[in-house]
Design a protein around this motif. Structure first.
Motif, PDB file in Angstrom:
ATOM      1  N   ASP A 127      -1.817  -5.003  -4.318  1.00 53.03           N
ATOM      2  CA  ASP A 127      -0.464  -5.091  -4.875  1.00 53.03           C
ATOM      3  C   ASP A 127      -0.409  -6.098  -6.020  1.00 53.03           C
ATOM      4  O   ASP A 127       0.366  -5.940  -6.960  1.00 53.03           O
ATOM      5  CB  ASP A 127       0.529  -5.494  -3.771  1.00 53.03           C
ATOM      6  CG  ASP A 127       0.678  -4.402  -2.701  1.00 53.03           C
ATOM      7  OD1 ASP A 127       0.454  -3.218  -3.044  1.00 53.03           O
ATOM      8  OD2 ASP A 127       0.989  -4.741  -1.551  1.00 53.03           O
ATOM      9  N   ASP A 128      -1.211  -7.145  -5.895  1.00 49.22           N
ATOM     10  CA  ASP A 128      -1.288  -8.143  -6.955  1.00 49.22           C
ATOM     11  C   ASP A 128      -2.252  -7.640  -8.030  1.00 49.22           C
ATOM     12  O   ASP A 128      -3.437  -7.451  -7.763  1.00 49.22           O
ATOM     13  CB  ASP A 128      -1.790  -9.473  -6.381  1.00 49.22           C
ATOM     14  CG  ASP A 128      -1.866 -10.574  -7.432  1.00 49.22           C
ATOM     15  OD1 ASP A 128      -1.529 -10.307  -8.603  1.00 49.22           O
ATOM     16  OD2 ASP A 128      -2.278 -11.696  -7.072  1.00 49.22           O
ATOM     17  N   HIS A 130      -3.513  -9.085 -10.617  1.00 52.67           N
ATOM     18  CA  HIS A 130      -4.276 -10.109 -11.334  1.00 52.67           C
ATOM     19  C   HIS A 130      -5.733 -10.157 -10.860  1.00 52.67           C
ATOM     20  O   HIS A 130      -6.018 -10.022  -9.667  1.00 52.67           O
ATOM     21  CB  HIS A 130      -3.630 -11.482 -11.146  1.00 52.67           C
ATOM     22  CG  HIS A 130      -2.301 -11.602 -11.830  1.00 52.67           C
ATOM     23  ND1 HIS A 130      -1.121 -11.215 -11.221  1.00 52.67           N
ATOM     24  CD2 HIS A 130      -1.962 -12.047 -13.070  1.00 52.67           C
ATOM     25  CE1 HIS A 130      -0.107 -11.426 -12.053  1.00 52.67           C
ATOM     26  NE2 HIS A 130      -0.588 -11.927 -13.179  1.00 52.67           N
TER      27      HIS A 130
END
Length: 281
Positions: A127-128, A130
């Motif tokens: 979901d992140d 980065h």
């Protein structure tokens, strides 16, 4: 009207297949990946290896401390991950995953003897969005920190290859020089067989220690050749009295503008006497 229906169904199947392929294993799910700001991770032997977040189609650069270079890299999964480091003597390693959601580990050995273990995880499905674009490694143990101030204990493979190549090149150059000098001397002998005389004697063991290799003369000059660590002084001996004489010296060759009957070379206490044979006088 049947043909339009068939065309519609075919297009639908093609669209479904394309969508399925794009979301299949090894492909990003369409999120826009974003690089993290460069960060420093501390590696200690007693702690769980820190996790590096990597992403498909992205490269993560790992940097050792300024004092260290990469000596070797031991990677876990070298099929689904690409590791680039150690080809040149540097502190950099690049990692790149080829399969979505894959994990592995890597052990980096520095030239100072420090070992850094990292966990690697591909995160394009998280979901992140980065990922780590640049990671600075810092040793967490006192012993590892102390080793940074010491001399390296390993030679990186790239530096070792370079040293081997330089040594081989130097040996080849030296062999070529000796071969050229020998060929030159042989050519000189063949061109002037009647005027060259190799009629000098000397203590060969002492000559070898000093670097003396050969002595000869023609009708006007005397020649002494050798490989000397430093240039010996050359003396002529007449009536048992030594005297310094004029000579030219280049590339290990003395050229004396006269015929010598007796003399010696000397460096400090080292001395090699030479004499022209009685039969030749």
């Amino acid at each position: 009207m049947k043909p339009p229906i068939l065309i519609f169904v075919a297009c639908g199947l093609a669209l479904t297949a394309t969508t399925s392929f794009a979301s299949g294993p090894g492909a990003p799910d369409g999120k826009h990946l974003q690089p993290n700001a460069p960060r420093t991770i501390t590696v200690s032997e007693a702690d769980t290896p820190p996790v590096v977040r990597a992403a498909l189609l992205q490269s993560t650069l790992i940097l050792l401390p300024d004092q260290e270079k990469v000596a070797n890299v031991f990677a876990g999964d070298t099929v689904d991950w690409v590791f680039d480091g150690g080809h040149v003597a540097s502190r950099f390693i690049s990692i790149k995953p080829k399969l979505a959601n894959s994990t592995t580990d890597v052990h980096i050995i520095s030239d100072h003897g420090n070992e850094y273990t990292l966990q690697l995880r591909e995160v394009s499905g998280d979901d992140d969005p980065h990922f780590d674009s640049k990671i600075f490694i810092a040793p967490g143990d006192k012993a590892a920190k102390d080793r940074l101030a010491e001399l390296p204990v390993f030679v990186p493979a790239a530096e070792l290859d370079k040293v081997k190549q330089e040594a081989a090149a130097a040996q080849a150059a030296q062999a070529a020089t000796l071969k050229a000098e020998k060929s030159q001397e042989e050519a000189y002998r063949s061109q002037y067989p009647g005027s060259l005389h190799f009629d000098y004697t000397w203590d060969k063991s002492k000559g070898k220690e000093l670097g003396l290799q050969s002595i000869w003369r023609d009708d006007k000059f005397t020649y002494l050749r050798g490989q000397f660590q430093e240039t010996p002084a050359l003396y002529e001996v007449k009536d048992k009295k030594p005297s310094l004489i004029n000579f030219d010296f280049a590339n290990g060759l003395y050229t004396v503008p006269k015929q010598l009957d007796n003399g010696y070379l000397a460096i400090g206490k080292q001395k090699v006497e030479f004499h022209r044979t009685e039969e030749a006088r």
